[in-house]
Write an enzyme that holds these catalytic residues in place. Structure first.
Site, mmCIF file in Angstrom:
data_model
loop_
_atom_site.group_PDB
_atom_site.id
_atom_site.type_symbol
_atom_site.label_atom_id
_atom_site.label_comp_id
_atom_site.label_asym_id
_atom_site.label_seq_id
_atom_site.Cartn_x
_atom_site.Cartn_y
_atom_site.Cartn_z
ATOM 1 C CE LYS A 1 -1.787 1.758 3.990
ATOM 2 N NZ LYS A 1 -1.484 3.201 4.074
ATOM 3 C CG ASN A 2 2.483 2.688 3.539
ATOM 4 O OD1 ASN A 2 1.298 2.967 3.359
ATOM 5 N ND2 ASN A 2 3.001 2.531 4.746
ATOM 6 C CB CYS B 1 -5.388 11.203 11.712
ATOM 7 S SG CYS B 1 -3.774 10.490 11.710
ATOM 8 N NE ARG C 1 0.295 10.203 9.604
ATOM 9 C CZ ARG C 1 -0.033 9.028 9.104
ATOM 10 N NH1 ARG C 1 -1.194 8.518 9.325
ATOM 11 N NH2 ARG C 1 0.808 8.364 8.345
ATOM 12 C CG ASP D 1 2.941 1.524 9.557
ATOM 13 O OD1 ASP D 1 2.558 2.410 10.344
ATOM 14 O OD2 ASP D 1 3.039 1.710 8.331
ATOM 15 N NE ARG E 1 -6.590 4.322 5.691
ATOM 16 C CZ ARG E 1 -5.613 4.644 6.533
ATOM 17 N NH1 ARG E 1 -5.830 4.687 7.815
ATOM 18 N NH2 ARG E 1 -4.413 4.926 6.078
HETATM 19 C C1 UD1 Z 1 4.262 6.891 6.150
HETATM 20 C C2 UD1 Z 1 3.387 5.688 6.007
HETATM 21 C C3 UD1 Z 1 2.858 5.236 7.366
HETATM 22 C C4 UD1 Z 1 4.007 5.036 8.347
HETATM 23 C C5 UD1 Z 1 4.908 6.260 8.396
HETATM 24 C C6 UD1 Z 1 6.152 6.071 9.231
HETATM 25 C C7 UD1 Z 1 2.447 5.992 3.811
HETATM 26 C C8 UD1 Z 1 1.254 6.267 2.984
HETATM 27 N N1 UD1 Z 1 2.275 6.001 5.130
HETATM 28 O O1 UD1 Z 1 3.444 7.951 6.664
HETATM 29 O O2 UD1 Z 1 2.170 3.992 7.197
HETATM 30 O O3 UD1 Z 1 3.490 4.810 9.646
HETATM 31 O O4 UD1 Z 1 5.335 6.603 7.051
HETATM 32 O O5 UD1 Z 1 6.855 4.966 8.825
HETATM 33 O O6 UD1 Z 1 3.516 5.711 3.300
HETATM 34 N N2 UD1 Z 1 6.447 14.690 10.580
HETATM 35 C C9 UD1 Z 1 6.638 16.002 10.956
HETATM 36 N N3 UD1 Z 1 6.626 16.951 9.980
HETATM 37 C C10 UD1 Z 1 6.438 16.661 8.654
HETATM 38 C C11 UD1 Z 1 6.258 15.299 8.287
HETATM 39 C C12 UD1 Z 1 6.266 14.340 9.285
HETATM 40 O O7 UD1 Z 1 6.794 16.310 12.126
HETATM 41 O O8 UD1 Z 1 6.438 17.572 7.820
HETATM 42 C C13 UD1 Z 1 6.404 13.655 11.651
HETATM 43 C C14 UD1 Z 1 5.001 13.040 11.728
HETATM 44 O O9 UD1 Z 1 4.169 13.826 12.550
HETATM 45 C C15 UD1 Z 1 5.287 11.692 12.339
HETATM 46 C C16 UD1 Z 1 6.684 11.343 11.778
HETATM 47 O O10 UD1 Z 1 7.225 12.569 11.294
HETATM 48 O O11 UD1 Z 1 5.349 11.795 13.730
HETATM 49 C C17 UD1 Z 1 6.646 10.330 10.641
HETATM 50 O O12 UD1 Z 1 5.909 10.846 9.566
HETATM 51 P P1 UD1 Z 1 6.192 10.435 8.049
HETATM 52 O O13 UD1 Z 1 7.471 9.667 7.964
HETATM 53 O O14 UD1 Z 1 6.049 11.662 7.231
HETATM 54 O O15 UD1 Z 1 5.000 9.452 7.800
HETATM 55 P P2 UD1 Z 1 3.946 9.463 6.609
HETATM 56 O O16 UD1 Z 1 4.643 9.705 5.320
HETATM 57 O O17 UD1 Z 1 2.766 10.288 6.978
#
Ligand code: UD1
Length: 424
Positions: free
Chosen positions: A22-23, A118, A123, A311, A403
């Site tokens: 999925k990711n 969420c 996020r 995850d 999902r």
């Molecule tokens: C992706 C995955 C999700 C997984 C996560 C971490 C997808 C669709 N989803 O989510 O399943 O749990 O990686 O492995 O691929 N953060 C900030 N600022 C930002 C961006 C992120 O502070 O601008 C923080 C987030 O709040 C979170 C952490 O970084 O606490 C990880 O986020 P991120 O690696 O961006 O995860 P996703 O891409 O949302």
């Protein structure tokens, strides 16, 4: 509302084939906006998030056609592409933000309303925006204060970008944007997840010049144009595989897991072995045995890849509730990812939390209960717990599970699990 009814089950036995990730597929689908030529993506899982991404791309003006086998999707973003992502789709899936970089390149602007926080944390997207700004994108700060990303640029120029945290989403958005920027971009402290490598491989098939994906420094030489892709197979879903591995061990079963890449699961394999699992690779796939040793306790700390994946935190915690002694779980990636603890405790797990640390006493005989799938992975985790709990476990809010797990019930039932889906 649909629910799962789960009964205490015999040990899981047999084989299961893991679906496409999925990711990995979501950012790859977003990347198809970077060309007006068709892109054919194979091993696409039939999941609600994938449907939402198809609808989002269609709402922007692309066509997304599924083949009769349902696992091949052809996306063509020819013609006029709109720069505005509709809120009713974006609010269904946070990964909608992945179209940000591609939309700016394609249309000169992207308007994406951000959904609120969420269940598993805030996020935010400031790292995505910081990276895009470094490439020359202008962000409308007034709109951002109202929760709408309104970003525009006539052209992008390569730059050196350091990510404060190796965010998966930010890394994906930035490498998509930098692929068509003028000059070279160096992305430092980049996320190293296998899904980043799959996206980079896809973009390179489109004609991009990306090196270093899978390490913390990614170099992207901008090119003038990207082309369509005749065929790209999505990597297997390492989190789905990890969930079935935990299920095999928890129920003291023996499962052959097909279509799995053990290199992507090193942390999970190491921790399951510490817990007493026997894991071997054969030509057919990975054999996971939980029927030979008692389940030992262990401690885990979630980290960006190649560390233990956040995850897998809740499925693993499910296992630790029945381990022989106490374990500690520390969550460092998301700030609020212990929602499932309350659900495990309804079943008798007696877990205590303090901030980002959970103490699991282990050694419990769990009792079936009415529980909630508090998020996607937690939903799978409470199902696994239901397989070993006495009596019946009723899991509601299972749309979370839809999902991200393709055919979850039928795959579990094929392994002997006593689970059924009830539509109410
Ligand atoms: C992706 C995955 C999700 C997984 C996560 C971490 C997808 C669709 N989803 O989510 O399943 O749990 O990686 O492995 O691929 N953060 C900030 N600022 C930002 C961006 C992120 O502070 O601008 C923080 C987030 O709040 C979170 C952490 O970084 O606490 C990880 O986020 P991120 O690696 O961006 O995860 P996703 O891409 O949302």
């Amino acid at each position: 509302m649909a629910k799962f009814l789960v009964q205490k089950s015999a040990p899981l036995r047999g084989e299961v084939t893991i679906s496409g990730s999925k990711n990995a597929v979501l950012p790859i689908m977003a990347a198809t906006l970077l060309t007006d030529e068709p892109c054919v993506i194979k091993d696409v899982p039939a999941l609600r998030d994938v449907e939402v991404m198809c609808s989002l791309l269609e709402s922007l003006g692309a066509s997304a056609e599924r083949d009769t086998d349902n696992s091949t999707v052809c996306i063509t973003a020819s013609g006029d592409i709109s720069h505005e992502a509709p809120f009713d789709l974006v609010k269904m899936m946070r990964a909608s933000i992945l179209v940000l970089g591609a939309l700016i390149l394609r249309t000169g602007r992207a308007v994406i309303p951000l959904p609120g926080g969420c269940a598993i944390g805030k996020r935010p997207v400031e790292l995505h925006l910081k990276g895009l700004k470094a490439l020359g994108v202008v962000i409308n700060e007034e709109q951002l204060a109202r929760g709408v990303v309104d970003a525009s640029a006539d052209r992008l120029t390569g730059n050196t970008i350091y990510l404060d945290f190796p965010s998966v989403g930010a890394t994906e958005v930035i490498i998509m944007a930098a692929s068509l920027a003028e000059g070279t971009t160096i992305l430092e402290n980049a996320a190293q997840e296998p899904e980043i490598v799959d996206l980079a491989n896809f973009l390179n098939k489109m004609g991009a010049r990306i090196k270093g994906a899978g390490t913390d420094t990614i170099k992207i030489e901008g090119v003038e144009k990207l082309r369509g892709v005749a065929s790209h197979h999505v990597i297997p879903d390492r989190i789905e595989a990890g969930t079935f591995m935990v299920g095999a061990v928890m129920t003291r079963g023996c499962v052959l897991i097909k279509n799995v890449l053990p290199d992507h699961l090193k942390a999970v394999i190491a921790k399951l072995r510490e817990c007493g699992a026997e894991i071997t690779m054969t030509d057919e796939g990975m054999i996971v045995r939980g029927d030979r040793n008692p389940i030992n306790s262990t401690d885990i700390k979630t980290l960006p890849y190649p560390g233990f994946p956040t995850d897998m935190q809740s499925p693993f915690m499910a296992l630790l509730t029945i381990a022989s002694g106490p374990s500690v779980v520390i969550e460092t990636v998301f700030e609020n990812r212990f929602m499932h603890v309350g659900e495990f405790n309804r079943m008798g797990a007696n877990i205590k939390t303090d901030g980002n640390c959970a103490i699991i006493p282990g050694g419990k005989v769990l009792q079936g209960a009415q529980v909630v799938a508090t998020d996607l992975r937690a939903g799978a985790a409470v199902v696994l717990t239901g397989l070993v709990a006495e009596g019946t476990t009723e899991v509601s809010q299972i749309y979370h599970v839809d999902r991200g797990y393709e055919n979850f019930v039928s795959k579990l039932r094929d392994l002997g699990a006593n689970i059924m889906r009830v539509e109410e």
